[in-house]
Scaffold this active site. Structure first.
Site, PDB file in Angstrom:
ATOM      1  N   ASP A 448       0.856  -1.185   0.000  1.00 35.59           N
ATOM      2  CA  ASP A 448       0.000   0.000   0.000  1.00 35.59           C
ATOM      3  C   ASP A 448       0.891   1.232   0.000  1.00 35.59           C
ATOM      4  O   ASP A 448       1.568   1.518   0.989  1.00 35.59           O
ATOM      5  CB  ASP A 448      -0.898  -0.038   1.244  1.00 35.59           C
ATOM      6  N   HIS A 449       0.863   1.973  -1.106  1.00 38.85           N
ATOM      7  CA  HIS A 449       1.796   3.090  -1.268  1.00 38.85           C
ATOM      8  C   HIS A 449       1.425   4.303  -0.408  1.00 38.85           C
ATOM      9  O   HIS A 449       2.179   5.279  -0.368  1.00 38.85           O
ATOM     10  CB  HIS A 449       1.859   3.511  -2.742  1.00 38.85           C
ATOM     11  N   ARG A 450       0.284   4.252   0.290  1.00 36.95           N
ATOM     12  CA  ARG A 450      -0.051   5.335   1.209  1.00 36.95           C
ATOM     13  C   ARG A 450       0.866   5.324   2.427  1.00 36.95           C
ATOM     14  O   ARG A 450       1.190   6.374   2.977  1.00 36.95           O
ATOM     15  CB  ARG A 450      -1.511   5.219   1.673  1.00 36.95           C
ATOM     16  N   VAL A 452       3.604   2.735   2.705  1.00 39.72           N
ATOM     17  CA  VAL A 452       4.889   2.092   2.391  1.00 39.72           C
ATOM     18  C   VAL A 452       5.448   2.750   1.138  1.00 39.72           C
ATOM     19  O   VAL A 452       4.861   2.642   0.059  1.00 39.72           O
ATOM     20  CB  VAL A 452       4.720   0.578   2.172  1.00 39.72           C
TER      21      VAL A 452
END
Length: 478
Positions: A448-450, A452
């Protein structure tokens, strides 16, 4: 003179898991006229999380079954009535058919709620979102007479006869719930199958053998190249179309429905990023063989490459705890979880489930092997409890068992990362300055790029790859 009278007691569909509002009746174990005792299992139901056998909480004679097998019933709806012997006095009035709305509390002794799948009895009513209904309640089933197959048909089998609405208990074949579900999907009457399992139990192999003998030969499927990779994943049984027989429609319900909703929510809520790395796992495969041959983890402990991949991931999480996190939308915070609950994606005949090993990061390699073996066995038997599928923090999916090299796995909702373990293949590889055959796999990490970023995701994936290239580090790092 004292005369015995009988009163009707109604058993309602209980809440067999947190937050569930309905369940499908897979099979009845009783029929009208049968005598039942307190605690006797009368039917098996399937929810969005698991299959559960329901015990009746009183003793008497079955009066009526209100729904046939295959019906989806709201929690709190009456599914069976039982004539119970009572004290002397005037006979009680016959019970009316169940209404969709919640029934008022009985003036007599309150109905006991059975403890199911690890949850205690509830003292008060629960509030649930109202469900939109489009049809009247199903008509009561008063006798075990055959019923017409409802549309859509799950699996067209030309020679199969219609199944009775209520199972007969006199000569009920012995089979585990996943096998019964598979038989239902394939349209096979278990009474026609020759069992080969212990004590006359019908196995999955028995069903496949029966289907192969009864049906026309299907097109051959090229088997996946043999590899030394074990997995918690089993193929999902899906009804397939028979050439010339038309389309097949499969109802979306139970575990499959819940999985579909969760995956859509995850895919369109968390911004996914996936990174890949090829890894020389020759030493890991040798380490697996050594552990198997020497029995270092215990005589009866199951050792597989998946075990070492799991331990490598747990070690990488320990070194990079930010990957073991959750996004709290309401509080606008990133929650770093205090323990690692390792999920293992398992495809079962009912659909995809992700049970998890609680506090897996604190386990030794031997303890992790035991927990992984128990998780796999329970999932394959269809007995995974709802509590075992909640609270996961990071997941592994083993696609290599299907001969697949890699993929872009979708996050399990609420988690920050999922690791895909691909097929192990012998490939030309530069090793010590020479091109030699080595055993190689591809790892894919979605996150999850939010919460990580690319640096953290890359460090975790590189750590896992480094450990699998040199698995003795597992001993050094615990």
């Amino acid at each position: 003179m004292t005369t015995e009278v009988r009163s009707l007691r109604e058993f309602k569909m209980p809440d067999v898991g947190e937050g569930l509002t309905e369940a499908e009746i897979l099979s009845w174990y009783v029929k009208p006229g049968d005598t039942v005792t307190d605690g006797q299992v009368v039917c098996e139901v399937e929810t969005a999380k698991a299959a559960v056998e329901l015990p009746i909480p009183f003793t008497g004679v079955v009066e009526q079954l209100f729904f046939p097998e295959g019906a989806t019933v709201d929690v709190g709806t009456v599914i069976i009535s039982v004539a119970v012997a009572g004290a002397a006095g005037a006979p009680a009035a016959p019970a009316a058919a169940p209404a969709p709305a919640a029934a008022p509390a009985e003036a007599a002794e309150p109905e006991r709620r059975e403890v199911l799948v690890g949850y205690g009895p509830r003292t008060g009513g629960s509030q649930r979102r109202a469900r939109r209904t489009t049809a009247a309640a199903p008509a009561p089933v008063v006798a075990p007479a055959p019923v017409a197959t409802p549309a859509p048909v799950e699996a067209p089998v030309p020679a199969a006869a219609p199944a009775p609405a209520v199972a007969v208990t006199g000569d009920r074949p012995l089979a585990k719930p996943p096998v019964r579900k598979l038989a239902k999907d394939l349209g096979i009457d278990l009474r026609a199958v020759t069992p080969t399992g212990p004590d006359g139990v019908i196995t999955r192999e028995d069903l496949h053998a029966h289907a192969a003998a009864a049906a026309a030969p299907a097109p051959a499927v090229t088997p996946v190249a043999e590899q030394a990779v074990e997995s918690a994943v089993e193929p999902v049984t899906v009804p397939v179309a028979v050439p010339g027989a038309g389309d097949v429609r499969v109802p979306i319900k139970g575990v499959r429905k819940a999985t579909a909703q969760a995956m859509v929510a995850s895919a369109f809520t968390a911004p996914h990023v996936t990174e890949f790395v090829q890894v020389d796992v020759t030493r890991t495969m040798k380490f697996v063989r050594r552990l198997k041959e020497n029995g270092e983890l215990g005589r009866d402990v199951r050792v597989s490459p998946l075990l070492l991949v799991a331990k490598a991931l747990l070690t990488a999480v320990k070194r990079n705890p930010g990957i073991n996190a959750q996004w709290d939308e309401a509080a606008q915070e990133i929650v770093i979880k205090g323990q690692v609950n390792l999920g293992i994606a398992a495809a079962t005949p009912r659909g995809l489930i992700v049970p998890n090993i609680k506090d897996a990061g604190a386990k030794t390699l031997s303890a992790l092997a035991v927990s992984l073996g128990e998780l796999v066995d329970t999932a394959r038997q269809g007995k995974t409890a709802p509590g075992d599928m909640q609270g996961g923090t990071v997941t592994i999916t083993n696609v290599g068992v299907f001969g697949v090299d890699s993929g872009t796995p979708i996050l399990n909702p609420g988690e920050a990362a999922i690791l895909a373990f691909g097929a192990v293949r012998e490939m030309p590889w530069v090793h010590k300055g020479k091109v030699v055959p080595r055993q190689v796999t591809t790892l894919a990490l979605s996150f999850d790029h939010r919460l990580v970023d690319g640096e953290l995701g890359s460090k975790v994936l590189a750590d896992i790859a480094g450990i699998l290239e040199h698995p003795k580090r597992l001993i050094t790092w615990g």
